[in-house]
Design a protein around this motif. Structure first.
Motif, PDB file in Angstrom:
ATOM      1  N   THR A  63       0.830  -1.206   0.000  1.00 47.14           N
ATOM      2  CA  THR A  63       0.000   0.000   0.000  1.00 47.14           C
ATOM      3  C   THR A  63       0.865   1.256   0.000  1.00 47.14           C
ATOM      4  O   THR A  63       0.539   2.241  -0.673  1.00 47.14           O
ATOM      5  N   GLN A  64       1.976   1.215   0.721  1.00 47.12           N
ATOM      6  CA  GLN A  64       2.896   2.360   0.765  1.00 47.12           C
ATOM      7  C   GLN A  64       3.373   2.730  -0.651  1.00 47.12           C
ATOM      8  O   GLN A  64       3.483   3.904  -0.975  1.00 47.12           O
ATOM      9  N   PHE A  65       3.621   1.730  -1.485  1.00 50.31           N
ATOM     10  CA  PHE A  65       4.145   1.985  -2.820  1.00 50.31           C
ATOM     11  C   PHE A  65       3.069   2.042  -3.908  1.00 50.31           C
ATOM     12  O   PHE A  65       3.273   2.685  -4.936  1.00 50.31           O
ATOM     13  N   LEU A  66       1.936   1.377  -3.693  1.00 47.02           N
ATOM     14  CA  LEU A  66       0.900   1.310  -4.732  1.00 47.02           C
ATOM     15  C   LEU A  66      -0.321   2.176  -4.447  1.00 47.02           C
ATOM     16  O   LEU A  66      -1.159   2.349  -5.324  1.00 47.02           O
ATOM     17  N   GLY A  67      -0.446   2.692  -3.240  1.00 44.11           N
ATOM     18  CA  GLY A  67      -1.552   3.571  -2.902  1.00 44.11           C
ATOM     19  C   GLY A  67      -2.717   2.863  -2.225  1.00 44.11           C
ATOM     20  O   GLY A  67      -2.782   1.635  -2.174  1.00 44.11           O
ATOM     21  N   ALA A  68      -3.646   3.689  -1.718  1.00 42.61           N
ATOM     22  CA  ALA A  68      -4.843   3.171  -1.046  1.00 42.61           C
ATOM     23  C   ALA A  68      -5.654   2.337  -2.036  1.00 42.61           C
ATOM     24  O   ALA A  68      -5.682   2.629  -3.227  1.00 42.61           O
ATOM     25  N   GLY A  69      -6.268   1.301  -1.535  1.00 42.44           N
ATOM     26  CA  GLY A  69      -7.058   0.413  -2.398  1.00 42.44           C
ATOM     27  C   GLY A  69      -6.249  -0.752  -2.949  1.00 42.44           C
ATOM     28  O   GLY A  69      -6.732  -1.511  -3.785  1.00 42.44           O
ATOM     29  N   GLY A  89      -2.569  -2.179  -7.168  1.00 41.21           N
ATOM     30  CA  GLY A  89      -3.197  -0.966  -6.659  1.00 41.21           C
ATOM     31  C   GLY A  89      -3.262   0.094  -7.746  1.00 41.21           C
ATOM     32  O   GLY A  89      -2.897  -0.162  -8.898  1.00 41.21           O
ATOM     33  N   PRO A  90      -3.674   1.292  -7.380  1.00 45.39           N
ATOM     34  CA  PRO A  90      -3.843   2.360  -8.363  1.00 45.39           C
ATOM     35  C   PRO A  90      -2.540   2.766  -9.079  1.00 45.39           C
ATOM     36  O   PRO A  90      -2.582   3.276 -10.183  1.00 45.39           O
ATOM     37  N   LYS A  91      -1.400   2.524  -8.454  1.00 41.71           N
ATOM     38  CA  LYS A  91      -0.119   2.927  -9.056  1.00 41.71           C
ATOM     39  C   LYS A  91       0.631   1.763  -9.697  1.00 41.71           C
ATOM     40  O   LYS A  91       1.810   1.893 -10.017  1.00 41.71           O
ATOM     41  N   GLY A  92      -0.022   0.599  -9.870  1.00 39.63           N
ATOM     42  CA  GLY A  92       0.643  -0.515 -10.537  1.00 39.63           C
ATOM     43  C   GLY A  92       0.504  -1.823  -9.791  1.00 39.63           C
ATOM     44  O   GLY A  92      -0.464  -2.041  -9.055  1.00 39.63           O
ATOM     45  N   MET A  93       1.505  -2.669  -9.963  1.00 41.80           N
ATOM     46  CA  MET A  93       1.471  -4.013  -9.382  1.00 41.80           C
ATOM     47  C   MET A  93       2.886  -4.406  -8.946  1.00 41.80           C
ATOM     48  O   MET A  93       3.860  -4.120  -9.631  1.00 41.80           O
TER      49      MET A  93
END
Length: 175
Positions: A63-69, A89-93
């Motif tokens: 979550t720290q690197f990919l964002g909430a959700g 997550g919202p910023k990738g995988m």
């Protein structure tokens, strides 16, 4: 069971020798001891205690690197020595494979050494391989999805490597 394939021909060869039975017995014993030593060396490569990949990459880190959700997409044990964990997550995988270094890293012609991570590290299109002692981890971060070629592919590979090197210290600390 690779070791069975190694020992059978050695014992058969020793037993078929045209020497005296005492020499044959000594040769068979020597061959068996040599095979046993080789088997021990092979097994030692794979008998490395490693943590589960989803302990190494936990939800908080993802979550720290990919964002909430961010959600867990895969928790797998592809063989008795390795485990895999994947979060999206919202910023990738982020996908992490953990196991003995001898299984995680295979020398690829296109692999590039990366300094400052673990005992040694290499980057390739399949991700970032990092060694810590006998343990290894493959970290693959996807920041964008789609088909890319030329400069766009080179740019994406550079962004993914930058993301992999950002997340690597948090993952390596748990090996």
């Amino acid at each position: 069971m690779k070791w069975l394939a190694l020992i059978a021909p050695l014992i058969t060869l020793a037993a078929c020798s045209p020497n005296s039975s005492q020499t044959q017995a000594a040769a068979a014993t020597g061959a068996a001891e040599a095979a046993k030593a080789k088997i021990g060396a092979i097994k030692a490569q794979y008998d490395v205690a490693t943590p589960n990949a989803c302990v190494v990459l936990d939800k908080a880190t993802a979550t720290q690197f990919l964002g909430a959700g961010t959600t867990l997409k895969r928790r797998a044990q592809p063989n008795p020595h390795m485990s895999q964990c994947q979060y999206a997550g919202p910023k990738g995988m982020i996908t992490v494979m953990v196991g003995p270094w001898s299984m995680v890293h295979t020398a690829a012609a296109n692999a590039k050494a990366v300094t400052g991570l673990g005992d040694e590290a290499y980057s390739s299109p399949s991700g970032l391989d990092v060694r810590k002692g006998q343990k290894g981890v493959n970290i693959d971060v996807e920041t964008e999805f789609g088909e890319f070629s030329g400069k766009a592919a080179d740019s994406l590979e550079a962004r993914n490597l930058a993301a992999q090197t950002r997340v690597a210290p948090a993952i390596i600390a748990r090996l």
